[in-house]
Scaffold this active site. Sequence first.
Site, PDB file in Angstrom:
ATOM      1  N   HIS B  81      57.883  60.398  48.182  1.00  0.00           N
ATOM      2  CA  HIS B  81      57.765  59.488  46.953  1.00  0.00           C
ATOM      3  C   HIS B  81      59.462  58.820  46.847  1.00  0.00           C
ATOM      4  O   HIS B  81      59.749  57.861  47.142  1.00  0.00           O
ATOM      5  CB  HIS B  81      56.885  59.835  45.971  1.00  0.00           C
ATOM      6  CG  HIS B  81      57.830  58.427  44.814  1.00  0.00           C
ATOM      7  ND1 HIS B  81      57.178  57.160  44.618  1.00  0.00           N
ATOM      8  CD2 HIS B  81      58.551  58.885  42.916  1.00  0.00           C
ATOM      9  CE1 HIS B  81      57.825  56.909  43.558  1.00  0.00           C
ATOM     10  NE2 HIS B  81      58.648  57.462  42.943  1.00  0.00           N
ATOM     11  N   ASP B 110      73.292  33.023  64.015  1.00  0.00           N
ATOM     12  CA  ASP B 110      72.769  34.739  63.633  1.00  0.00           C
ATOM     13  C   ASP B 110      73.990  35.442  63.533  1.00  0.00           C
ATOM     14  O   ASP B 110      74.889  35.214  63.306  1.00  0.00           O
ATOM     15  CB  ASP B 110      72.470  35.036  65.379  1.00  0.00           C
ATOM     16  CG  ASP B 110      71.002  36.112  65.313  1.00  0.00           C
ATOM     17  OD1 ASP B 110      71.034  37.191  64.249  1.00  0.00           O
ATOM     18  OD2 ASP B 110      70.062  35.368  66.481  1.00  0.00           O
ATOM     19  N   TRP B 145      63.131  65.209  48.061  1.00  0.00           N
ATOM     20  CA  TRP B 145      64.652  64.356  48.826  1.00  0.00           C
ATOM     21  C   TRP B 145      65.913  65.019  49.312  1.00  0.00           C
ATOM     22  O   TRP B 145      66.469  64.296  49.908  1.00  0.00           O
ATOM     23  CB  TRP B 145      64.093  62.348  48.238  1.00  0.00           C
ATOM     24  CG  TRP B 145      65.613  62.118  47.208  1.00  0.00           C
ATOM     25  CD1 TRP B 145      65.446  62.109  46.050  1.00  0.00           C
ATOM     26  CD2 TRP B 145      66.653  61.499  48.017  1.00  0.00           C
ATOM     27  NE1 TRP B 145      66.743  62.420  45.202  1.00  0.00           N
ATOM     28  CE2 TRP B 145      67.575  62.021  46.365  1.00  0.00           C
ATOM     29  CE3 TRP B 145      67.263  61.450  48.959  1.00  0.00           C
ATOM     30  CZ2 TRP B 145      68.768  61.074  46.422  1.00  0.00           C
ATOM     31  CZ3 TRP B 145      68.458  60.862  48.003  1.00  0.00           C
ATOM     32  CH2 TRP B 145      68.991  60.343  47.779  1.00  0.00           C
ATOM     33  N   SER B 181      69.201  53.194  62.673  1.00  0.00           N
ATOM     34  CA  SER B 181      69.047  52.190  62.210  1.00  0.00           C
ATOM     35  C   SER B 181      70.521  51.289  61.328  1.00  0.00           C
ATOM     36  O   SER B 181      70.616  50.735  61.142  1.00  0.00           O
ATOM     37  CB  SER B 181      67.918  52.512  61.502  1.00  0.00           C
ATOM     38  OG  SER B 181      67.898  51.259  60.465  1.00  0.00           O
ATOM     39  N   SER B 182      70.856  52.853  59.602  1.00  0.00           N
ATOM     40  CA  SER B 182      71.571  52.068  58.934  1.00  0.00           C
ATOM     41  C   SER B 182      72.874  51.593  59.531  1.00  0.00           C
ATOM     42  O   SER B 182      73.508  50.734  58.809  1.00  0.00           O
ATOM     43  CB  SER B 182      71.232  52.460  57.637  1.00  0.00           C
ATOM     44  OG  SER B 182      69.940  53.043  57.159  1.00  0.00           O
ATOM     45  N   HIS B 274      75.707  59.651  46.499  1.00  0.00           N
ATOM     46  CA  HIS B 274      75.864  59.371  45.124  1.00  0.00           C
ATOM     47  C   HIS B 274      76.478  57.660  45.702  1.00  0.00           C
ATOM     48  O   HIS B 274      75.145  56.569  44.843  1.00  0.00           O
ATOM     49  CB  HIS B 274      76.591  59.949  44.327  1.00  0.00           C
ATOM     50  CG  HIS B 274      77.029  59.148  43.148  1.00  0.00           C
ATOM     51  ND1 HIS B 274      76.474  59.091  41.857  1.00  0.00           N
ATOM     52  CD2 HIS B 274      77.585  57.932  43.065  1.00  0.00           C
ATOM     53  CE1 HIS B 274      76.082  58.582  41.366  1.00  0.00           C
ATOM     54  NE2 HIS B 274      77.527  57.479  41.623  1.00  0.00           N
ATOM     55  N   GLU B 276      75.009  56.468  48.016  1.00  0.00           N
ATOM     56  CA  GLU B 276      73.652  56.082  48.365  1.00  0.00           C
ATOM     57  C   GLU B 276      72.629  55.122  46.988  1.00  0.00           C
ATOM     58  O   GLU B 276      72.323  53.842  47.173  1.00  0.00           O
ATOM     59  CB  GLU B 276      72.638  57.111  49.093  1.00  0.00           C
ATOM     60  CG  GLU B 276      71.249  56.934  48.998  1.00  0.00           C
ATOM     61  CD  GLU B 276      70.817  55.919  49.996  1.00  0.00           C
ATOM     62  OE1 GLU B 276      72.024  55.592  50.910  1.00  0.00           O
ATOM     63  OE2 GLU B 276      69.854  55.102  50.202  1.00  0.00           O
ATOM     64  N   TYR B 278      74.755  53.589  45.263  1.00  0.00           N
ATOM     65  CA  TYR B 278      75.871  52.154  45.182  1.00  0.00           C
ATOM     66  C   TYR B 278      75.051  51.340  46.460  1.00  0.00           C
ATOM     67  O   TYR B 278      74.876  50.212  46.321  1.00  0.00           O
ATOM     68  CB  TYR B 278      76.750  52.264  44.876  1.00  0.00           C
ATOM     69  CG  TYR B 278      77.199  53.312  43.641  1.00  0.00           C
ATOM     70  CD1 TYR B 278      76.663  52.587  42.294  1.00  0.00           C
ATOM     71  CD2 TYR B 278      77.846  54.230  43.458  1.00  0.00           C
ATOM     72  CE1 TYR B 278      77.103  53.118  41.428  1.00  0.00           C
ATOM     73  CE2 TYR B 278      78.644  54.689  42.543  1.00  0.00           C
ATOM     74  CZ  TYR B 278      77.460  54.550  41.240  1.00  0.00           C
ATOM     75  OH  TYR B 278      78.245  54.878  39.902  1.00  0.00           O
ATOM     76  N   SER B 289      73.370  37.660  40.605  1.00  0.00           N
ATOM     77  CA  SER B 289      74.433  36.998  40.965  1.00  0.00           C
ATOM     78  C   SER B 289      74.982  35.455  41.730  1.00  0.00           C
ATOM     79  O   SER B 289      75.064  34.437  41.122  1.00  0.00           O
ATOM     80  CB  SER B 289      76.341  37.352  41.349  1.00  0.00           C
ATOM     81  OG  SER B 289      76.204  39.160  41.276  1.00  0.00           O
ATOM     82  N   HIS B 323      78.906  65.268  40.245  1.00  0.00           N
ATOM     83  CA  HIS B 323      78.226  64.506  38.994  1.00  0.00           C
ATOM     84  C   HIS B 323      77.277  65.406  38.599  1.00  0.00           C
ATOM     85  O   HIS B 323      75.804  65.845  37.907  1.00  0.00           O
ATOM     86  CB  HIS B 323      78.034  63.529  38.192  1.00  0.00           C
ATOM     87  CG  HIS B 323      77.891  62.646  38.689  1.00  0.00           C
ATOM     88  ND1 HIS B 323      78.618  61.764  38.561  1.00  0.00           N
ATOM     89  CD2 HIS B 323      76.268  62.164  39.297  1.00  0.00           C
ATOM     90  CE1 HIS B 323      78.106  60.478  38.913  1.00  0.00           C
ATOM     91  NE2 HIS B 323      76.644  60.613  40.047  1.00  0.00           N
ATOM     92  N   HIS B 324      76.640  65.477  39.829  1.00  0.00           N
ATOM     93  CA  HIS B 324      74.772  65.774  39.995  1.00  0.00           C
ATOM     94  C   HIS B 324      74.920  67.396  40.284  1.00  0.00           C
ATOM     95  O   HIS B 324      73.601  68.289  40.755  1.00  0.00           O
ATOM     96  CB  HIS B 324      74.620  65.680  41.905  1.00  0.00           C
ATOM     97  CG  HIS B 324      74.269  63.994  41.958  1.00  0.00           C
ATOM     98  ND1 HIS B 324      73.319  63.226  41.706  1.00  0.00           N
ATOM     99  CD2 HIS B 324      75.474  62.678  42.222  1.00  0.00           C
ATOM    100  CE1 HIS B 324      73.686  61.609  41.526  1.00  0.00           C
ATOM    101  NE2 HIS B 324      75.202  61.742  41.766  1.00  0.00           N
ATOM    102  N   THR B 349      81.119  48.562  36.301  1.00  0.00           N
ATOM    103  CA  THR B 349      79.586  47.600  35.926  1.00  0.00           C
ATOM    104  C   THR B 349      79.640  47.132  34.735  1.00  0.00           C
ATOM    105  O   THR B 349      78.685  45.773  34.889  1.00  0.00           O
ATOM    106  CB  THR B 349      78.555  48.745  36.119  1.00  0.00           C
ATOM    107  OG1 THR B 349      79.148  50.294  37.066  1.00  0.00           O
ATOM    108  CG2 THR B 349      77.396  48.937  36.186  1.00  0.00           C
ATOM    109  N   LYS B 352      80.139  43.353  35.068  1.00  0.00           N
ATOM    110  CA  LYS B 352      79.344  42.299  35.832  1.00  0.00           C
ATOM    111  C   LYS B 352      78.216  42.426  34.767  1.00  0.00           C
ATOM    112  O   LYS B 352      78.331  41.136  34.428  1.00  0.00           O
ATOM    113  CB  LYS B 352      79.092  43.431  36.648  1.00  0.00           C
ATOM    114  CG  LYS B 352      79.525  44.113  37.889  1.00  0.00           C
ATOM    115  CD  LYS B 352      79.071  44.497  39.359  1.00  0.00           C
ATOM    116  CE  LYS B 352      78.971  43.232  40.234  1.00  0.00           C
ATOM    117  NZ  LYS B 352      79.526  42.149  40.768  1.00  0.00           N
ATOM    118  N   ARG B 471      60.876  68.695  35.056  1.00  0.00           N
ATOM    119  CA  ARG B 471      60.426  67.643  36.687  1.00  0.00           C
ATOM    120  C   ARG B 471      60.289  68.538  37.643  1.00  0.00           C
ATOM    121  O   ARG B 471      61.337  69.328  37.349  1.00  0.00           O
ATOM    122  CB  ARG B 471      61.907  66.558  36.640  1.00  0.00           C
ATOM    123  CG  ARG B 471      63.464  66.811  37.079  1.00  0.00           C
ATOM    124  CD  ARG B 471      64.470  65.969  37.256  1.00  0.00           C
ATOM    125  NE  ARG B 471      64.267  65.318  39.036  1.00  0.00           N
ATOM    126  CZ  ARG B 471      65.778  65.103  39.453  1.00  0.00           C
ATOM    127  NH1 ARG B 471      66.979  65.337  38.894  1.00  0.00           N
ATOM    128  NH2 ARG B 471      65.423  64.238  40.327  1.00  0.00           N
TER     129      ARG B 471
END
Lengths: 256, 695
Positions: B81, B110, B145, B181-182, B274, B276, B278, B289, B323-324, B349, B352, B471
């Site tokens: 998931h 293009d 994950w 790919s990314s 982390h 990731e 963002y 925006s 912080h993780h 943040t 924004k 969890r």
Amino acid sequence: MATTALEVQRAGGGTTHGDSGHGGSSHPPTSTGIDSKKLLMWWFLGSECVLFGSLIATFMIYRNRAQDLSVNLQGIEGSGLAVSSGPFPNQVLDQLYTAVSAGVLLFSSFTMVLAVASVGRGNIKAFRVWTLATAMLGAIFLAGQYFEYTEFFHEGLSIQQNIFGASFFTLTGVHGMHVFVGVIWLTMLSIVSFRGGISKKDHTNVEVAGLYWHFIDIVWIVLFTLVYLLPYRDGAESAEEHTEGAMRLVQSLPFF
Amino acid sequence: MATFAQPQTLVRPASSSSSESGLWSWLTTIDHKRIGILYGVSAIVFLFIGGLEAMLIRLQLARPENDLLSLDTYNSVFTMHGTTMIFLAVMPASTAWFNYLVPLQIGARDVAFPRLNALSFWLLLAGALILNLSFLAGAAPNAGWYGYAPLTEVLVGQTDTFNTGRNIEFWALGLQVLGISSLAASFNMIVTIFNLRAPGMTLMRMPIFTWATLITSILMVLAFPAITVALVLLQLDRFLGTHFYIPSQYVNGELTLTGGDPLLWQHLFWIFGHPEVYILILPAFGIVSEIIPVFSRKPLFGYAVMVYALAAIAFLGFGVWVHHMFTTGLGPTPTAIFAATTMLIAIPTGVKIFNWVGTMWGGQIRFSTPMLFAVGLVSQFTIGGISGVMHSSAPVDTQQNDSYFVVAHFHYVLFGGSIFALIAAVYFWFPKITGKMLDERLGKIHFWWTFLSFNAAFFPMHFLGLEGMPRRYASYGDGSGWWFWNVVVSIGSFALAASFVLLVYNIAKTLRSKERAPEDPWDAATLEWTTPSPPPVYNYKVIPTITNRDQFWADKYGTGQDHEEEADLEVRIGGMKIGSVDTEDENPEDQAATRRQNAQSGDSQSLGNIEEDEHIHMPNPSFYPLVVAIGLFLVAFGMIYSYPRLEIERLSLPVLSLFGLVVMLVGIAGWSLEPASDPEPDHDESVPLGTSSHA
């Protein structure tokens, strides 16, 4: 709409596209004036910095760990656990040998510059000579690495043997693969040039290969310093070294 | 599709983007819009697969001590998931919009490397296939994950220790392919944005979504190598018996203390992980925006600060990974430093959020469906953001770590943030892509349904977390007192899943209808709305010249008027003036006059005019990207199913991988020998396409 002074200045010049700056270049104009392939390579190299940075960090964390463990934890009786054993870096690494092969790789950056310069001048013969020379020097470096690895295997250092072996072979191996790709790339370029496929307008293509090659050289300067020049602590050869080694471990705790 | 030698025949270009259809044209397409659509459709498919997995989780947790799923299956389902939603749903959905919109927004025909772009998509599909084929093999990834070591590890020669199946191989190799790919997609987007902007489009005149794309792509380029290395080390541990992440391993048949460290995995993973986060949210910020100004009929408030805030979030995002790991015992100094950097991120943040509010303030707001979802993000993301600030405090985090409070937090930012914005984007740009408007009435029902069921599904998780529900657990006790809120959450999440069926129904219904949308239905500000719907293959007959940040508004309403309106516009809170908009240094009347003149004289630089004998020269379709992707897929798959093997002296190599390597090399060779576009000496040099690069 708020517009900064900088923008107002640039707005007038925005319609004029710079060329990539090389006479006779046939590439379409770009907003920055930098050729797109070259810009791609620069960002790719930025990405590679993180790749090698992560590998180097891993290596730096583990470079003394096998030795320290062998010194401090040898002789834990009855635990059922053996403790990491050598060969340790001070027993296998040969600075002089690797300094020579590092010199070969560094010299190949010089021949690469000459290759790029000669294609810029349209001197395709010189380009072939220098490109092949660069590829050859890269291949000599790889051969050197092959013999070094073989020697280490004979002395008992495999990728599984201890964590020094694991991080050493991983770090230098990934670099070696990059050199291998570079050698293939330069060889392809010279093959294409023998078939008449390289002219002055391919300057950017050659320059992009050059960027890659120089980057791989620079990475090796860092690796040579961190892997071969920076002193290692010794591992335990025998039981007598325990106490001395324990003192060294205490002194080196921040690195542990 | 390749060459448009006769512009006179293109008077009605709307149909030409679909001039070639059929499977082959999609397999070989290198048109950024088609690739964008392929990305989008894949993202929706995987969103449903990931949603199905979420439903299984919620069925399992709907009552205490449930045994609907076995413990192993539960592990696989929650791992897949997370992996599916992050890598196969939200990221491809964002990339879909990058692909579709960025060349249009910057006035290009293009991307810089169209074939590389196709390769990115096919590699996404290859990686997704590897990850999901694991279900058929009965070996779905099962270590979360985040894949914490030593859950992912094996001991050499032991068949019952740790994770000995192929589950982790599917996961690690799938992610490696997705990483390539990314990276390819990001390099492409960065070069496109730097190099293919239309004349006059300075960086600070770029649409804010293009800025979000640029910053996100830079994040990907700098974050993905860390997980590449982390996964390579993991694979070495598993394939070759090294011990980067486990403190002991069998060496020469003896269990040996080796000094490997599971925390190294956590560091490398979160140095990627982390940023990731963002990577998932910044595209959403870009979308919102774009939408809020259009539906407030006001330019984006504080454009420059919005750009700086994006950059600041990205920069700080690399300095907060610990912080993780607050509960891993790294000691007070790193914990304090990383708590502080984490709190700092709340500043850009917050900027924004306030700027979106500032944009709406005093605007003529229309609450069409895209705007509803955009405002939905502003409210729901704020909830998730604030619980994020709570976690930045290490003592609070220690309390909430590994509880459902954290699950609530990241679903508020990833669903209430990313997915709300991605849905808003579907409603907003659907008329541009298809030429048809999604049903507004269904859209409004969809929004309120999503909004309510989303909160029903995720808000109670805060309570569950604070009550201590952990969890990742497959079950909970009868007497735990967690049953009630779990039932609410399960009902909410089923309702939420149903809301996506409504969206797909709306899309299907709209696609069947004959009614055509106007080309600029929302009265929008950016360049893509100046093209026909759907845009032709070449996007712009004439590359537009940019003089303004909101170019299309400037064209429609003139800059002079804008400035009069904006000069009057002051933002006041409680009677105190907190902001106003500067007037431009240049004389706006002159600019407007020039543009009017251009329009009257049919000057080629003004928007939408055809220069009589210009040839629009588009690159040819190519199937080599697909060949390379198939090759890489086989290489990776051969490493998972490593038999039969080819034995050469001491080397033992999987045959399938070698075959894949050959396919890949053939693809690369064909790719580099194939001309990127038909040679056409007359005009090849004159068109600033930037697409003839051989990459």
